[in-house]
Structures are given as structure tokens and as C-alpha cells.
Design an enzyme around this catalytic site. Sequence first.
Site, PDB file in Angstrom:
ATOM      1  N   ARG A 210     -12.764  30.087  76.989  1.00 41.46           N
ATOM      2  CA  ARG A 210     -12.392  28.919  76.172  1.00 41.46           C
ATOM      3  C   ARG A 210     -13.329  27.745  76.459  1.00 41.46           C
ATOM      4  NH1 ARG A 210      -6.448  26.032  75.947  1.00 41.46           N
ATOM      5  NH2 ARG A 210      -6.790  24.957  73.990  1.00 41.46           N
ATOM      6  N   ARG A 219     -23.103  21.817  72.970  1.00 41.03           N
ATOM      7  CA  ARG A 219     -24.484  21.871  73.457  1.00 41.03           C
ATOM      8  C   ARG A 219     -25.413  22.707  72.579  1.00 41.03           C
ATOM      9  NH1 ARG A 219     -24.185  17.453  76.674  1.00 41.03           N
ATOM     10  NH2 ARG A 219     -22.470  17.607  78.150  1.00 41.03           N
TER      11      ARG A 219
END
Length: 302
Positions: A210, A219
Site C-alpha cells: 500500500r 514519485r
Amino acid sequence: MSDASDVPGTVSTPAGSAPATAPRERSGIPKNPGRHELGMRATLLFPDRDIVDRYYVPLIYTACRTCYSELDPDEIMARATDGRVDPAKQRELISRVVESGHGSTIEHVVFTFGISGVSRTLSHQLVRHRAGVAFDQQSQRYVKFRGASTMLPATIAEAGADMRARFLDQVDGALGLYGDLVEAGIPGEDARFVFPNATRTNLVMTTNLRALIHMSGLRLCTMAQWEIRRLFQLIRHEVFGVSPFLGSFLAPKCVPLGYCDESGNRDEHCPIRPHKDTVLGAWAEKARAAKASGRDIPVAEG
Ligand SMILES: Cc1cc2nc3c(=O)[nH]c(=O)nc-3n(C[C@H](O)[C@H](O)[C@H](O)COP(=O)(O)OP(=O)(O)OC[C@H]3O[C@@H](n4cnc5c(N)ncnc54)[C@H](O)[C@@H]3O)c2cc1C
């Protein structure tokens, strides 16, 4: 985080209101960091493909299925691992549960990465993630950096020779002074104060799935800084190597969301998904058309 007003060509609109209709000048998509060899590595240390095949999907399936089943978890797991439940069916349930945001089901499996050769600039960003992730990082107190290496950003590598030389001189000078300080008996924990952000470092990172999906969402986004974006491209590649199914969940956050929520992308210079303002604008347009034809679509006030 940059505010939208800092970004050329962006138009600020309050959340929920219709977007400005004036033509918007687009800024450029940041260069894909994958084009440059950065000298960093991300290696999946655990699990291997065999463990993922044997346990990971059945384990997540068991967590999902337990919520809706009269069977005990051990019986569900036995059926998932001995072939009584088709792996494709397991994947299908997992996809639906993850898509619905029931994230605890994927906290039961973890991935451990060896990360090497990244800059301190990157590691400082990486360790900002707190939930569901553990880090251990090479110490600048206990390690003697005799040949410390550094990261050279592509923009500086490709800058004019003078600018590049000044950067390299500065970095080499700092590392040279570090060596002199240590030689003179200054403890490493103090000598390291001269290290530049470009100094490379190593980490071990363990994260549940998760948290990994969450971190990757942020990112892998084109708004992320190039070096950390490259790291997560490498991480995604590693996870794909053991499980294309689980790897497929690692994507920029706009992919599962269906829209971009980054204020810095109001000009939609990144075209992966439409910006939230565009989506809300289309919805407001639909509501107006519905009202004109005598129907009412409830629209949340901004
Ligand atoms: C493009 C970009 C630019 C950034 N720029 C800056 C910057 O300029 N300056 C700066 O300081 N940081 C910056 N950051 C870092 C950012 O603010 C976060 O600290 C970082 O991304 C960690 O993510 P997270 O908060 O989701 O934490 P994680 O630890 O990854 O948490 C995961 C999720 O768990 C929940 N959670 C975790 N901890 C708590 C808590 N204590 N209380 C409630 N819920 C919690 C939240 O829902 C959170 O999203 C930037 C990040 C990105 C991606």
C-alpha cells in the site's frame, strides 16, 4: 511544493469552480530522467519471484476474501495456494478491492529494496515517507568516506564548460576538505558537515504494498524531482520482474485517479490525465446543460 501561481502559464481557479477559459500557455514536460545514466541502483532484495507466486497474491486474496466469507482465513489461503481458486480469479478480486481503496488488504505483503548511489538530496525526500515504510541508511558518522562519490545533475553536466567546472571544483573542494579534516583528527560526524547534497548514499527500504503504491503515485508523477522519479522507475522495474500483476499498480497517482490533482499542472503541460479543473469544468458544463433542459444535477459548491 510549488504553488500554481509560481508556474508560468498557470491559471488559479478555486476548487470546484469552472476553469478559466482563456487560452493557456503550456510549460514543458520535464525531461524523462530515464534517458540519463545516473549511476544509482535499486535491487529488490526480498521477495523473489517464487515467494511472490506462492504467497503474495494468495495472501492478499485471503485478506480480501476473509471480509466476505464464512470460511476461516487458513482455509481460504489453502484453497488459494493449492489451485482450488484460479489465480486469475484471485487477481480479479484483488484489482477490484484495490480500485475501491480498501488498502489494508495490501498491507500484508512487503518489498525490501537495496538502494545505492543515490544523492543525499534524494534520500532526504525519500525518508519523508512515514507510513508503512522502514529505512536504514549508510551512516556518515561511522563510515569513513575515503573516495566519496557524488551525483552530477544532467543540467549541470550539459551546462557551459565554465559552469560545470565551477560546480565540480566546489564539490571536489568540499570532499578534499572532508579528507583533510578527518586526517587532522576531526571526527567523521563533524567533518561531514562540509558534504554537499550531491554526496551519494545507500539505503535499505522495506515497504508494504500500500505504501509502495502511494509513494510511487507521488514519485512517478512528472512533477516529482528527476532523481527520485528515476529511482521509482527502477523500483517499478524490479517489482515487475517478480510480478507484472503487482507491478502494474505502481503508476503516477493520476492514473488510478483518472485526473491530475497537481496545482502546478493546471496548464496541462503533462498530458497523462486531464487536470481536475478540466474535469470539474466539464461536469459544471454538463450540470448547466441538464438545468437548461429541466433536469438538476447536484454540483458541490466550491
Ligand atoms: C512533487 C513533490 C514536491 C514536494 N515538495 C516538498 C517541499 O517543498 N517541502 C516539503 O517539506 N516537502 C515536500 N514534499 C514532501 C511531501 O510534503 C510529503 O512529506 C512526502 O511526499 C511524504 O508523503 P506523505 O505525506 O503522503 O507521507 P507518507 O508517510 O507516505 O504517508 C502516506 C499517507 O498516510 C497518511 N499519513 C501519514 N502520516 C500521517 C499522519 N501523521 N497523520 C495523518 N495521516 C497520515 C496520509 O494520508 C499520507 O498521504 C514534496 C513531495 C512531492 C511528491
